[in-house]
Each structure stands twice: as structure tokens, then as C-alpha cells.
Motif scaffolding. Sequence first.
Motif, PDB file in Angstrom:
ATOM      1  N   LEU A 296       5.217  -3.741  14.515  1.00 53.80           N
ATOM      2  CA  LEU A 296       6.382  -3.144  15.216  1.00 53.80           C
ATOM      3  C   LEU A 296       7.667  -3.981  15.017  1.00 53.80           C
ATOM      4  CD1 LEU A 296       6.480  -1.688  18.866  1.00 53.80           C
ATOM      5  CD2 LEU A 296       7.876  -3.487  18.202  1.00 53.80           C
ATOM      6  N   ASN A 297       8.665  -3.537  14.512  1.00 60.48           N
ATOM      7  CA  ASN A 297       9.956  -4.546  14.195  1.00 60.48           C
ATOM      8  C   ASN A 297      11.201  -3.882  14.753  1.00 60.48           C
ATOM      9  OD1 ASN A 297      11.498  -6.669  13.572  1.00 60.48           O
ATOM     10  ND2 ASN A 297      11.000  -6.313  11.304  1.00 60.48           N
ATOM     11  N   ASP A 298      11.674  -4.143  15.776  1.00 60.37           N
ATOM     12  CA  ASP A 298      12.802  -3.649  16.447  1.00 60.37           C
ATOM     13  C   ASP A 298      14.279  -4.604  16.035  1.00 60.37           C
ATOM     14  OD1 ASP A 298      14.900  -2.344  17.872  1.00 60.37           O
ATOM     15  OD2 ASP A 298      13.840  -1.896  19.743  1.00 60.37           O
ATOM     16  N   PRO A 299      14.892  -4.171  15.169  1.00 58.24           N
ATOM     17  CA  PRO A 299      16.314  -4.947  14.666  1.00 58.24           C
ATOM     18  C   PRO A 299      16.991  -4.725  15.881  1.00 58.24           C
ATOM     19  CG  PRO A 299      16.163  -2.651  13.703  1.00 58.24           C
ATOM     20  CD  PRO A 299      14.816  -2.883  14.337  1.00 58.24           C
ATOM     21  N   LEU A 300      17.096  -3.933  16.831  1.00 61.93           N
ATOM     22  CA  LEU A 300      18.154  -4.145  17.903  1.00 61.93           C
ATOM     23  C   LEU A 300      17.937  -4.913  18.613  1.00 61.93           C
ATOM     24  CD1 LEU A 300      18.856  -0.170  18.371  1.00 61.93           C
ATOM     25  CD2 LEU A 300      20.256  -1.667  17.212  1.00 61.93           C
ATOM     26  N   THR A 301      16.678  -5.193  19.261  1.00 56.90           N
ATOM     27  CA  THR A 301      16.045  -6.327  20.301  1.00 56.90           C
ATOM     28  C   THR A 301      15.601  -7.557  19.527  1.00 56.90           C
ATOM     29  OG1 THR A 301      13.794  -5.318  20.544  1.00 56.90           O
ATOM     30  CG2 THR A 301      15.592  -4.404  21.832  1.00 56.90           C
ATOM     31  N   GLY A 302      15.293  -7.423  18.341  1.00 58.07           N
ATOM     32  CA  GLY A 302      14.611  -8.579  17.742  1.00 58.07           C
ATOM     33  C   GLY A 302      13.337  -8.639  18.016  1.00 58.07           C
ATOM     34  N   SER A 303      12.498  -7.686  18.654  1.00 60.23           N
ATOM     35  CA  SER A 303      11.158  -7.430  18.992  1.00 60.23           C
ATOM     36  C   SER A 303      10.255  -7.478  17.908  1.00 60.23           C
ATOM     37  CB  SER A 303      11.011  -6.368  20.052  1.00 60.23           C
ATOM     38  OG  SER A 303       9.592  -6.466  20.439  1.00 60.23           O
ATOM     39  N   TYR A 304       9.337  -8.311  17.507  1.00 61.92           N
ATOM     40  CA  TYR A 304       8.344  -8.311  16.645  1.00 61.92           C
ATOM     41  C   TYR A 304       6.948  -8.495  17.008  1.00 61.92           C
ATOM     42  CZ  TYR A 304       6.034  -9.685  12.003  1.00 61.92           C
ATOM     43  OH  TYR A 304       5.394  -9.385  11.128  1.00 61.92           O
ATOM     44  N   PHE A 305       6.071  -7.392  16.507  1.00 62.35           N
ATOM     45  CA  PHE A 305       4.598  -7.896  16.892  1.00 62.35           C
ATOM     46  C   PHE A 305       3.946  -7.134  15.400  1.00 62.35           C
ATOM     47  CE2 PHE A 305       0.698  -5.435  17.936  1.00 62.35           C
ATOM     48  CZ  PHE A 305       0.117  -6.160  18.973  1.00 62.35           C
ATOM     49  N   TYR A 306       2.854  -7.751  15.213  1.00 64.53           N
ATOM     50  CA  TYR A 306       2.180  -7.428  13.932  1.00 64.53           C
ATOM     51  C   TYR A 306       0.662  -7.594  14.392  1.00 64.53           C
ATOM     52  CZ  TYR A 306       0.432  -7.459   9.129  1.00 64.53           C
ATOM     53  OH  TYR A 306      -0.180  -7.210   7.996  1.00 64.53           O
ATOM     54  N   PHE A 307      -0.040  -6.437  13.826  1.00 66.97           N
ATOM     55  CA  PHE A 307      -1.685  -6.781  13.894  1.00 66.97           C
ATOM     56  C   PHE A 307      -2.251  -6.604  12.662  1.00 66.97           C
ATOM     57  CE2 PHE A 307      -5.660  -4.551  14.149  1.00 66.97           C
ATOM     58  CZ  PHE A 307      -6.193  -5.038  15.226  1.00 66.97           C
ATOM     59  N   THR A 308      -3.266  -7.216  12.333  1.00 61.72           N
ATOM     60  CA  THR A 308      -4.217  -6.994  10.933  1.00 61.72           C
ATOM     61  C   THR A 308      -5.607  -7.260  11.419  1.00 61.72           C
ATOM     62  OG1 THR A 308      -4.508  -7.567   8.601  1.00 61.72           O
ATOM     63  CG2 THR A 308      -3.487  -9.359  10.057  1.00 61.72           C
ATOM     64  N   ASN A 309      -6.474  -6.643  10.797  1.00 66.21           N
ATOM     65  CA  ASN A 309      -7.966  -6.844  11.118  1.00 66.21           C
ATOM     66  C   ASN A 309      -8.383  -7.669   9.655  1.00 66.21           C
ATOM     67  OD1 ASN A 309      -8.041  -4.761   9.033  1.00 66.21           O
ATOM     68  ND2 ASN A 309      -9.750  -3.780  10.056  1.00 66.21           N
ATOM     69  N   ASP A 310      -7.398  -7.923   8.580  1.00 64.56           N
ATOM     70  CA  ASP A 310      -7.903  -8.746   7.637  1.00 64.56           C
ATOM     71  C   ASP A 310      -6.527  -9.611   7.258  1.00 64.56           C
ATOM     72  OD1 ASP A 310      -8.743  -9.740   5.344  1.00 64.56           O
ATOM     73  OD2 ASP A 310      -9.075  -8.049   4.346  1.00 64.56           O
ATOM     74  N   LEU A 311      -6.526 -10.858   7.922  1.00 61.89           N
ATOM     75  CA  LEU A 311      -5.320 -11.635   7.695  1.00 61.89           C
ATOM     76  C   LEU A 311      -5.125 -12.209   6.405  1.00 61.89           C
ATOM     77  CD1 LEU A 311      -3.308 -13.742   9.030  1.00 61.89           C
ATOM     78  CD2 LEU A 311      -5.226 -15.273   9.104  1.00 61.89           C
ATOM     79  N   MET A 312      -6.069 -12.315   5.560  1.00 65.48           N
ATOM     80  CA  MET A 312      -6.009 -12.907   4.285  1.00 65.48           C
ATOM     81  C   MET A 312      -5.325 -11.756   3.342  1.00 65.48           C
ATOM     82  SD  MET A 312      -6.464 -15.966   4.754  1.00 65.48           S
ATOM     83  CE  MET A 312      -6.224 -16.786   2.743  1.00 65.48           C
ATOM     84  N   SER A 313      -5.325 -10.497   3.602  1.00 63.28           N
ATOM     85  CA  SER A 313      -4.893  -9.512   2.751  1.00 63.28           C
ATOM     86  C   SER A 313      -3.358  -9.196   2.913  1.00 63.28           C
ATOM     87  CB  SER A 313      -5.498  -8.065   3.122  1.00 63.28           C
ATOM     88  OG  SER A 313      -4.915  -7.531   4.422  1.00 63.28           O
ATOM     89  N   ASP A 314      -2.691  -9.900   3.904  1.00 68.43           N
ATOM     90  CA  ASP A 314      -1.301  -9.885   3.932  1.00 68.43           C
ATOM     91  C   ASP A 314      -0.676 -11.116   4.781  1.00 68.43           C
ATOM     92  OD1 ASP A 314       1.106  -9.094   3.838  1.00 68.43           O
ATOM     93  OD2 ASP A 314       1.028  -7.222   5.155  1.00 68.43           O
ATOM     94  N   LEU A 315      -0.897 -12.100   4.031  1.00 65.71           N
ATOM     95  CA  LEU A 315      -0.322 -13.489   4.913  1.00 65.71           C
ATOM     96  C   LEU A 315       1.039 -13.319   4.792  1.00 65.71           C
ATOM     97  CD1 LEU A 315      -2.297 -16.326   3.315  1.00 65.71           C
ATOM     98  CD2 LEU A 315      -2.349 -15.707   5.797  1.00 65.71           C
TER      99      LEU A 315
ATOM    100  N   ASN B  13      -1.478 -23.767   7.279  1.00 63.56           N
ATOM    101  CA  ASN B  13      -1.729 -23.459   6.088  1.00 63.56           C
ATOM    102  C   ASN B  13      -3.097 -22.637   5.845  1.00 63.56           C
ATOM    103  OD1 ASN B  13      -1.718 -23.548   3.030  1.00 63.56           O
ATOM    104  ND2 ASN B  13      -2.807 -25.263   3.070  1.00 63.56           N
ATOM    105  N   PHE B  14      -3.196 -21.620   5.201  1.00 63.52           N
ATOM    106  CA  PHE B  14      -4.291 -20.678   5.011  1.00 63.52           C
ATOM    107  C   PHE B  14      -4.847 -20.893   3.431  1.00 63.52           C
ATOM    108  CE2 PHE B  14      -2.209 -18.567   8.620  1.00 63.52           C
ATOM    109  CZ  PHE B  14      -3.389 -18.989   9.653  1.00 63.52           C
ATOM    110  N   PRO B  15      -5.853 -21.556   3.135  1.00 62.49           N
ATOM    111  CA  PRO B  15      -6.307 -21.614   1.602  1.00 62.49           C
ATOM    112  C   PRO B  15      -7.068 -20.312   1.515  1.00 62.49           C
ATOM    113  CG  PRO B  15      -7.788 -22.791   3.179  1.00 62.49           C
ATOM    114  CD  PRO B  15      -6.583 -22.539   3.975  1.00 62.49           C
ATOM    115  N   SER B  16      -7.410 -20.052   0.311  1.00 61.42           N
ATOM    116  CA  SER B  16      -8.108 -18.907  -0.198  1.00 61.42           C
ATOM    117  C   SER B  16      -9.389 -18.841   0.566  1.00 61.42           C
ATOM    118  CB  SER B  16      -8.205 -18.767  -1.435  1.00 61.42           C
ATOM    119  OG  SER B  16      -9.083 -17.584  -1.872  1.00 61.42           O
ATOM    120  N   ASN B  17      -9.552 -17.332   1.168  1.00 60.08           N
ATOM    121  CA  ASN B  17     -10.724 -17.213   1.960  1.00 60.08           C
ATOM    122  C   ASN B  17     -11.115 -16.003   2.063  1.00 60.08           C
ATOM    123  OD1 ASN B  17     -12.714 -17.077   4.106  1.00 60.08           O
ATOM    124  ND2 ASN B  17     -11.948 -19.015   4.722  1.00 60.08           N
TER     125      ASN B  17
END
Length: 286
Positions: free
Chosen positions: A12-31, A78-82
Motif C-alpha cells: 500500500l503506497n499512497d503518494p498523497l500522504t506518503g503512507s507505506y505498508f508492505y507485506f510478504t510471506n517470503d522476504l527473500m523473494s523480494d528484498l 543485511n540479508f545474505p542469501s537464505n
Amino acid sequence: MNTESNIIQYALNDPLTGSYFYFTNDLMSDLKNSLSNPSANRIIWNRGTGQFKFYCDEKTVILKENTFCTLTALNYINFPSNEQKVTAIVFNREFYCIRDHDHEVSCNGILFYGAQNFSVLKIPSNEVVPFEKLVDLFEKEFEEADSLHGEMLVSLLKILIIRLTRIGRNHIVGIQSDYQSIETIRKFNLLVEQNFRKCKQISEYAFMLNISSKKLSELFRYAKLDPPLQIIHQRTILEAKRMLLFTLKSVNEISEELGFEDSSHFSKLFKKITGKSPTAFRIRKN
């Protein structure tokens, strides 16, 4: 949102308010998305059976099964490959400010902005199912996306933070049921975060907490925590490490910015805690 291969990612990224929220169940797939907002706080949860290792502020962090870690925008990570799948929730101040809403969740000084700046919490076995259900609610909400979508995500985030804060309080051994003492420790940690550059003595924090220095020290001893003065020093040197590693400021400039009248006093404290002079530390890491 991406559901390919059972990977769920949502932003969720609102350019008007600057509000940002991100959810992932696989962090390493989209660092890239997970780390794209430099002002965001992060909650990382290892829901798998293996270990997940990463680095935070020069420390190795190992998340075992059903273990959380809470990070602020101040942390260098820093997230090494995992290959281990972990869930990550990322949000900035515009989405939900944990400082402005501390009266709602009381997490500062326990989960965020404590003396160590990050917390690692093991979920009790009887709490795992409720946490999993909460994640299910997050994922369900991603499918709705109506006019109440943002408010619902904030509500779910607040529930998650409150539940983690309760676990964090129970991790303070010796005084788990003494909520007044836990609140004092929490406030001390937050005061250190806010004032470590100018306040270096226990007496200064004891005054702000309206208790004696002796009582404050005794409280930390009963709770089996590091002494207050050590916490103040550790926070100061943590900031010094960050500045040595990630800025071009001289040792004298860093000393002055951290509130030392004499750079030799700063260098002496730095060597006492790290075993190296500030200059040697910078050279070794570079």
C-alpha cells in the motif's frame, strides 16, 4: 499482490500522504520492495522450521522457528542469501507512527527504540495459532481493498504489535508481573534513545523518571538486565559505530555530535566497549 508459487506480496503506497505498508510471506523473494523505504519499521517473523540468519548493526541475528524480530529505520540490516521463508511487515510513520501512538500500544522501549534498538522474541507455543490467524486476516484483507482497507490494516497492525509487546514484557525476567516496574524500564529505554547524545549519567535519567539513581539501578538488577549506565554507553557506542561505518565524519566530529566535550573521553569509552579505537574499528570494517 503476487500469489505465484504460494508467495503473497502486497504493498500500500499512497503518494498523497506518503503512507507505506508492505507485506510478504517470503522476504527473500523480494528484498527490493522490503528494503525500498528507508524510513520504515520492520517486523520479521520466521514461521518455518529452519533458522534464518541476517546481520543488524554489526550483530548476527538468528531467528529460530516462530521467532520475531522488530527493527526500526535506524537499523542497518543485511540479508545474505537464505532459502528460509520468513514473513515481513514493513510500515512507515505516515502509515502508523509508533511514537505518536505509544499510548495505544506501549511498544517503544520494548519492541522498538530500546537500548539495543531491536528485539528478538520467541512466540510461546500456545500463542502460535493466534498469530497465524492474524496473518490469515492480513491476507484476507488484501482481497478486500475497499474504502476501509487502510484503516483495517492499521487495526491489524496494532493488534500484532500489542501481542508482541505482551510477549516482550514477559521476556523481562524476574519482574514479569510487576507492570509498574516494566513501564519504568520501558520509559528508561525510550529516554535513552531520545537523549543519549546529551545525557550520559544515570542521575539525569533517574531525574526524568522521578526516582533515585539507586532505585533505578536496583530495578534493572532485579530484572536481570544490563545496568543502566552500561545501556547508556552501549547505545552511544552503537551510534558511533554507525557513523564510523556509514559516514565520512572524523572521529572528532563524531565525538562532538555524540555530546563528548573531549574526543579522548569518547575514544577511551569506545575502546573499552569494543576493544578497538574508533580509527582501528573503521579501518577494519572498510
